[in-house]
Enzyme design. Structure first.
Site, PDB file in Angstrom:
ATOM      1  N   GLU A  37      36.337  66.569  28.420  1.00 57.74           N
ATOM      2  CA  GLU A  37      34.875  66.209  27.967  1.00 57.74           C
ATOM      3  C   GLU A  37      34.042  67.562  28.105  1.00 57.74           C
ATOM      4  OE1 GLU A  37      36.866  62.947  29.355  1.00 57.74           O
ATOM      5  OE2 GLU A  37      36.881  64.780  30.201  1.00 57.74           O
ATOM      6  N   HIS A  54      35.150  54.543  37.154  1.00 54.94           N
ATOM      7  CA  HIS A  54      34.814  53.812  35.884  1.00 54.94           C
ATOM      8  C   HIS A  54      33.516  52.942  36.035  1.00 54.94           C
ATOM      9  CE1 HIS A  54      39.113  54.899  35.102  1.00 54.94           C
ATOM     10  NE2 HIS A  54      38.944  54.419  33.987  1.00 54.94           N
TER      11      HIS A  54
END
Length: 341
Positions: free
Chosen positions: A75, A144
């Site tokens: 990321e 998540h």
């Protein structure tokens, strides 16, 4: 100019189709890439696989590998590469698979993307959009289901946009891509396929930095954003059956906040309930409540009430509904607010 669908078929007049939110995101990305060759996409598995939620499905086949790029599982690399692209005239749209994975990218976003215009005295801009699915409600595992929009709303130079329906996802994403400064575009994954709306691929933009009045009322103002808009609208309907007229505001851009519109609604109703699924402490709801208390105390006929998630990590799916605000919670908070006379 003719219009293109995501399959690349040209049409003279855009047809209206019932689309889900994730399909609206796909359509907006295809529209932006058709209109502007500087728009490029990058992220993990967004090319061949079309992304973990298939938001970019078919786009690499349509626009090629140079404009829809699969990246390593990194990321920080995604954010840093996208910032470099943006500083040199491209308009990158970077996808982070889940908001819970965005933390390695924060150093790049906070230190560089948010400050680039200021650091260079306007010589460089950062027309970057970072897309990330966020929120709970889909029985996902740990990391998540976060709703940490307040982390980014606290950073000067970052704009934070959260759509709550297919139409707003389409129009707001196009405006975010047009914007010369970085936008964190958070997509409520609980709504990805939960509802459909008629939508035409006409390229119509929706304004950033403004709220949307979804339902007018005169007794109480209900303020929310993202997936919680669905429960808020349902609560307003239930309150109407009890003779309480609720105005529903979709904040949409949580930073910068359109406080003028929120204050105007509270001036009319005198009461306000704020609903969000993010943790309670330090949330956007606390900021809205504080601003109303500071600037509009004389308008309030009751304390501002917040209906939020808890100051805990999002639990596993068996307890998700205990964490997420429910219609009954909103109705009860509105009743408490209305009890002040």
């Amino acid at each position: 100019m003719t219009n293109k669908t995501t399959t690349g078929v040209s049409t003279g007049v855009p047809e209206s189709h019932d689309l889900t939110l994730v399909e609206a995101v796909n359509l907006a990305l295809a529209r932006a890439m058709t209109e502007d060759p500087d728009v490029v996409l990058l992220g993990e598995d967004i090319g061949l696989n079309g992304g973990v939620f298939r938001a970019t499905q078919g786009l690499q086949q349509q626009f090629g590998c140079e404009r829809v790029m699969d990246t390593p599982l990194a990321e920080a690399l995604i954010a840093g590469t996208a910032i470099g692209m943006a500083s040199q005239g491209l308009k990158p749209v970077a996808e982070i698979q889940f908001m819970g994975f965005i933390f390695p990218a924060m150093e790049q976003l906070v230190t560089h993307a948010a400050r680039l215009r200021n650091r260079t005295r306007g010589r460089l801009h950062c027309p970057l959009v970072v897309r990330a699915p966020f929120g709970g409600g889909i029985h996902a595992p740990e990391h998540h289901s976060e709703s940490t929009e307040a982390l980014f709303a606290h950073i000067p130079g970052l704009r934070v946009v959260i759509p709550s329906s297919p139409r707003r996802a389409y129009g707001l994403l196009l405006s975010a891509i047009d914007n010369p400064d970085p936008v964190i575009f958070l997509e409520p994954k609980r709504l990805y396929r939960a509802l459909k709306q008629p939508l035409s691929d006409d390229g119509a933009r929706l304004p950033l930095d403004t709220v949307f009045i979804l339902r007018e009322g005169h007794d109480i103002t209900l303020v929310s954003w993202g997936a919680c808009i669905q429960e808020t609208l349902a609560a307003a309907q239930e309150l109407a059956q009890r003779g309480i007229s609720a105005e529903v505001i979709d904040v949409a851009t949580v930073s910068p906040l359109d406080m003028d519109s929120i204050r105007a609604s509270v001036e009319k109703t005198g009461r306000c309930v704020i609903i969000h699924e993010a943790a309670r402490s330090g949330g956007i709801g606390a900021d809205i409540s504080a601003r109303l208390s500071e600037q509009s105390l004389d308008l309030l006929q009751a304390p501002v009430i917040r209906v939020t998630g808890f100051d805990t990590p999002m639990p596993y799916f068996r307890q998700e509904l205990l964490y997420l605000p429910q219609v009954a919670d909103i109705v009860a908070a509105a009743g408490q607010c209305m009890s002040y006379r």
